[in-house]
Design a protein around this motif. Structure first.
Motif, PDB file in Angstrom:
ATOM      1  N   PRO A  19       2.615   6.694   2.641  1.00  0.00           N
ATOM      2  CA  PRO A  19       4.026   6.566   2.274  1.00  0.00           C
ATOM      3  C   PRO A  19       4.210   5.719   1.019  1.00  0.00           C
ATOM      4  O   PRO A  19       4.812   4.642   1.047  1.00  0.00           O
ATOM      5  CB  PRO A  19       4.628   5.903   3.519  1.00  0.00           C
ATOM      6  N   GLY A  20       3.705   6.210  -0.086  1.00  0.00           N
ATOM      7  CA  GLY A  20       3.744   5.442  -1.326  1.00  0.00           C
ATOM      8  C   GLY A  20       5.142   5.214  -1.859  1.00  0.00           C
ATOM      9  O   GLY A  20       5.343   4.322  -2.693  1.00  0.00           O
ATOM     10  N   HIS A  21       6.103   6.004  -1.374  1.00  0.00           N
ATOM     11  CA  HIS A  21       7.487   5.786  -1.815  1.00  0.00           C
ATOM     12  C   HIS A  21       8.081   4.536  -1.176  1.00  0.00           C
ATOM     13  O   HIS A  21       9.236   4.184  -1.470  1.00  0.00           O
ATOM     14  CB  HIS A  21       8.339   7.015  -1.540  1.00  0.00           C
ATOM     15  N   ALA A  22       7.309   3.826  -0.344  1.00  0.00           N
ATOM     16  CA  ALA A  22       7.740   2.512   0.138  1.00  0.00           C
ATOM     17  C   ALA A  22       7.704   1.472  -0.969  1.00  0.00           C
ATOM     18  O   ALA A  22       8.273   0.385  -0.813  1.00  0.00           O
ATOM     19  CB  ALA A  22       6.864   2.066   1.306  1.00  0.00           C
ATOM     20  N   TYR A  23       7.036   1.808  -2.072  1.00  0.00           N
ATOM     21  CA  TYR A  23       6.963   0.897  -3.215  1.00  0.00           C
ATOM     22  C   TYR A  23       8.238   1.000  -4.050  1.00  0.00           C
ATOM     23  O   TYR A  23       8.231   1.451  -5.192  1.00  0.00           O
ATOM     24  CB  TYR A  23       5.744   1.218  -4.076  1.00  0.00           C
ATOM     25  N   ALA A  24       9.336   0.586  -3.473  1.00  0.00           N
ATOM     26  CA  ALA A  24      10.622   0.547  -4.169  1.00  0.00           C
ATOM     27  C   ALA A  24      11.533  -0.386  -3.381  1.00  0.00           C
ATOM     28  O   ALA A  24      11.410  -0.485  -2.152  1.00  0.00           O
ATOM     29  CB  ALA A  24      11.242   1.940  -4.264  1.00  0.00           C
ATOM     30  N   PRO A  25      12.441  -1.086  -4.050  1.00  0.00           N
ATOM     31  CA  PRO A  25      13.320  -2.017  -3.339  1.00  0.00           C
ATOM     32  C   PRO A  25      14.125  -1.311  -2.250  1.00  0.00           C
ATOM     33  O   PRO A  25      14.717  -0.248  -2.465  1.00  0.00           O
ATOM     34  CB  PRO A  25      14.238  -2.541  -4.456  1.00  0.00           C
ATOM     35  N   GLY A  26      14.115  -1.882  -1.064  1.00  0.00           N
ATOM     36  CA  GLY A  26      14.902  -1.363   0.043  1.00  0.00           C
ATOM     37  C   GLY A  26      14.380  -0.088   0.668  1.00  0.00           C
ATOM     38  O   GLY A  26      15.060   0.500   1.514  1.00  0.00           O
ATOM     39  N   ALA A  27      13.176   0.345   0.299  1.00  0.00           N
ATOM     40  CA  ALA A  27      12.683   1.657   0.748  1.00  0.00           C
ATOM     41  C   ALA A  27      11.679   1.582   1.889  1.00  0.00           C
ATOM     42  O   ALA A  27      11.260   2.613   2.404  1.00  0.00           O
ATOM     43  CB  ALA A  27      12.049   2.397  -0.436  1.00  0.00           C
ATOM     44  N   ARG A  28      11.275   0.401   2.301  1.00  0.00           N
ATOM     45  CA  ARG A  28      10.143   0.288   3.224  1.00  0.00           C
ATOM     46  C   ARG A  28      10.420   0.930   4.582  1.00  0.00           C
ATOM     47  O   ARG A  28       9.599   1.692   5.101  1.00  0.00           O
ATOM     48  CB  ARG A  28       9.770  -1.190   3.400  1.00  0.00           C
ATOM     49  N   ALA A  29      11.546   0.628   5.180  1.00  0.00           N
ATOM     50  CA  ALA A  29      11.843   1.156   6.515  1.00  0.00           C
ATOM     51  C   ALA A  29      12.013   2.663   6.488  1.00  0.00           C
ATOM     52  O   ALA A  29      11.513   3.377   7.374  1.00  0.00           O
ATOM     53  CB  ALA A  29      13.095   0.481   7.083  1.00  0.00           C
ATOM     54  N   GLU A  30      12.720   3.175   5.485  1.00  0.00           N
ATOM     55  CA  GLU A  30      12.939   4.620   5.404  1.00  0.00           C
ATOM     56  C   GLU A  30      11.636   5.349   5.140  1.00  0.00           C
ATOM     57  O   GLU A  30      11.398   6.439   5.691  1.00  0.00           O
ATOM     58  CB  GLU A  30      13.960   4.924   4.313  1.00  0.00           C
ATOM     59  N   ALA A  31      10.766   4.796   4.315  1.00  0.00           N
ATOM     60  CA  ALA A  31       9.476   5.442   4.063  1.00  0.00           C
ATOM     61  C   ALA A  31       8.643   5.504   5.338  1.00  0.00           C
ATOM     62  O   ALA A  31       7.993   6.517   5.615  1.00  0.00           O
ATOM     63  CB  ALA A  31       8.723   4.691   2.971  1.00  0.00           C
ATOM     64  N   ALA A  32       8.667   4.445   6.127  1.00  0.00           N
ATOM     65  CA  ALA A  32       7.939   4.451   7.399  1.00  0.00           C
ATOM     66  C   ALA A  32       8.512   5.494   8.343  1.00  0.00           C
ATOM     67  O   ALA A  32       7.762   6.195   9.055  1.00  0.00           O
ATOM     68  CB  ALA A  32       7.983   3.067   8.036  1.00  0.00           C
ATOM     69  N   ARG A  33       9.839   5.618   8.368  1.00  0.00           N
ATOM     70  CA  ARG A  33      10.463   6.620   9.229  1.00  0.00           C
ATOM     71  C   ARG A  33      10.091   8.033   8.793  1.00  0.00           C
ATOM     72  O   ARG A  33       9.751   8.892   9.624  1.00  0.00           O
ATOM     73  CB  ARG A  33      11.997   6.454   9.202  1.00  0.00           C
ATOM     74  N   GLN A  34      10.116   8.286   7.492  1.00  0.00           N
ATOM     75  CA  GLN A  34       9.755   9.606   6.991  1.00  0.00           C
ATOM     76  C   GLN A  34       8.284   9.923   7.260  1.00  0.00           C
ATOM     77  O   GLN A  34       7.931  11.062   7.580  1.00  0.00           O
ATOM     78  CB  GLN A  34      10.055   9.700   5.499  1.00  0.00           C
ATOM     79  N   GLU A  35       7.435   8.918   7.156  1.00  0.00           N
ATOM     80  CA  GLU A  35       6.022   9.127   7.461  1.00  0.00           C
ATOM     81  C   GLU A  35       5.847   9.519   8.929  1.00  0.00           C
ATOM     82  O   GLU A  35       5.112  10.462   9.252  1.00  0.00           O
ATOM     83  CB  GLU A  35       5.226   7.869   7.166  1.00  0.00           C
ATOM     84  N   ALA A  36       6.519   8.809   9.827  1.00  0.00           N
ATOM     85  CA  ALA A  36       6.417   9.126  11.258  1.00  0.00           C
ATOM     86  C   ALA A  36       6.904  10.545  11.539  1.00  0.00           C
ATOM     87  O   ALA A  36       6.298  11.286  12.327  1.00  0.00           O
ATOM     88  CB  ALA A  36       7.223   8.112  12.074  1.00  0.00           C
ATOM     89  N   GLU A  37       7.973  10.926  10.871  1.00  0.00           N
ATOM     90  CA  GLU A  37       8.527  12.266  11.055  1.00  0.00           C
ATOM     91  C   GLU A  37       7.549  13.330  10.547  1.00  0.00           C
ATOM     92  O   GLU A  37       7.312  14.344  11.222  1.00  0.00           O
ATOM     93  CB  GLU A  37       9.850  12.351  10.289  1.00  0.00           C
ATOM     94  N   ALA A  38       6.975  13.109   9.368  1.00  0.00           N
ATOM     95  CA  ALA A  38       6.033  14.075   8.802  1.00  0.00           C
ATOM     96  C   ALA A  38       4.785  14.206   9.664  1.00  0.00           C
ATOM     97  O   ALA A  38       4.287  15.315   9.901  1.00  0.00           O
ATOM     98  CB  ALA A  38       5.649  13.649   7.380  1.00  0.00           C
ATOM     99  N   LEU A  39       4.279  13.090  10.145  1.00  0.00           N
ATOM    100  CA  LEU A  39       3.077  13.140  10.972  1.00  0.00           C
ATOM    101  C   LEU A  39       3.355  13.787  12.326  1.00  0.00           C
ATOM    102  O   LEU A  39       2.489  14.471  12.887  1.00  0.00           O
ATOM    103  CB  LEU A  39       2.503  11.729  11.146  1.00  0.00           C
ATOM    104  N   THR A  40       4.550  13.590  12.858  1.00  0.00           N
ATOM    105  CA  THR A  40       4.917  14.252  14.118  1.00  0.00           C
ATOM    106  C   THR A  40       4.893  15.766  13.959  1.00  0.00           C
ATOM    107  O   THR A  40       4.335  16.491  14.789  1.00  0.00           O
ATOM    108  CB  THR A  40       6.313  13.792  14.574  1.00  0.00           C
TER     109      THR A  40
END
Length: 359
Positions: free
Chosen positions: A165-186
């Motif tokens: 989830p490299g798009h976590a490298y942006a201000p305020g993006a960490r939680a959403e990137a983790a959520r998107q990663e979980a969704e994609a892996l599911t």
């Protein structure tokens, strides 16, 4: 005598605390840890991570895998969509013949076919890489089943699936990137199961999204943070790590006060040139939190202090925090290790053994 500036210094006490903190956090959630060794490229640190509970290491290249395997750290995931040619096939075969457990990334049926044609079935495993929103490499999550099925049909072991989830490298993006990663892996896990290739390992994580990944419902069984071992200015600015956790700095001498600013003898050839669009400088000063490196050339770093901050005197040594620590480490031959902050003389010097192993 201390080394001559500029040089990279490791605060051993802080680094060991970082290693333990990350290992304990993963263990508390029942997750395996496979830290990314491209950050440190150093055998001694890899051994510390495994001793703390990591069940293997992540690397970026076959060359890095060769270095760590030669030192006995031979449970390795090459988290990269390798395009196998005869030289790469020979090197991977040699690693397997020495007893190394190797998995490599694939993100297309064509890449799987390259693994099969190279005769690597039964020698190495593959992990299917999916795009979790970073839009770099990785197949669409809905395509993971087809990629895994092709590997099964070719007799290649499918070890698992992974994302970055490299798009976590942006201000305020960490939680959403983790959520998107979980969704994609599911989605990917469901597709792989339907194709008859249930993944044993579901791997994710980055340093900025690490804490968020521990807090959400996710199929992840393994995390692969890299920068957590040292920290850097990016993690500090994003709020993923704080100043007290920064364990690697570039020691530099104040050589000039020209223009009312600090001129330091550690330029881009030590700090690296990386600067994200959102970064507030080319790096930071650990002991002057409001200061920023505002100008960077090969052998000069020019820093501006915060209002009311007294400038360090000419000839004094300051601790700089690189924006991207992985790049800084790859620029030096060795790391000077200090048992704790404030020590004048290093207790050890570690070779950056996998430096420059880019293929």
């Amino acid at each position: 005598m201390p080394p001559t500036t500029p040089y990279l210094a490791v605060d051993l006490e802080r680094m060991q605390a970082n290693i333990a903190r990350v290992a304990d956090a993963a263990s508390a959630r029942g997750l395996a840890l496979r830290p990314h060794a491209k950050t440190h490229k150093t055998i001694e640190i890899g051994r510390m991570q495994v001793a703390a509970g990591a069940h293997g290491l992540t690397v970026a290249t076959i060359g890095e895998a060769e270095v760590f395997a030669a030192a006995g750290l031979d449970d390795l995931c090459i988290a990269y969509p390798l395009w196998i040619d005869p030289p790469r096939a020979a090197r991977l075969s040699a690693l397997a013949a020495r007893g190394a457990a190797i998995s490599v990334g694939v993100d297309s049926v064509a890449a799987v076919e390259r693994v099969a044609r190279a005769g690597l079935a039964g020698r190495i495993a593959v992990r299917v890489e999916v795009d979790a929103g970073h839009h770099r490499s990785g197949c669409a999550p809905t395509e993971a089943g087809a990629v895994a099925a092709a590997a099964v049909q070719a007799g290649i072991e499918v070890e698992g699936v992974f994302a970055f989830p490299g798009h976590a490298y942006a201000p305020g993006a960490r939680a959403e990137a983790a959520r998107q990663e979980a969704e994609a892996l599911t989605v990917a896990v469901h597709g792989m199961r339907a194709a008859g290739a249930t993944p044993l390992v579901v791997s994710g994580g980055s340093t900025p999204s690490f804490a968020a990944a521990l807090e959400i419902d996710s199929p992840v069984t393994e995390l692969r943070p890299g920068v957590t071992v040292f920290g850097d200015a990016q993690q500090w600015e994003l709020g993923a790590m704080d100043a007290a956790e920064i364990a690697l700095t570039a020691h530099a001498t104040v050589v000039s006060h020209a223009g009312g600013r600090l001129v330091l003898d550690a330029g881009s050839k030590v700090l690296g040139p990386d600067r994200a669009p959102w970064a507030t400088g080319h790096g930071r000063l650990l002991d002057h939190p409001d200061a920023r490196i505002v100008q960077l050339s090969e052998h000069h770093a020019v820093a501006e202090l915060g209002e009311g901050d007294a400038p360090p005197p000419l000839g004094s040594t300051v601790r700089l925090v690189p924006n991207h620590v992985c790049m800084a480490v790859n620029l030096v031959d060795e790391l000077h290790v200090f048992d704790r902050a404030g020590d004048a003389v290093p207790s050890a010097t570690w070779r950056v053994a996998a430096r420059g192993r880019n293929s």
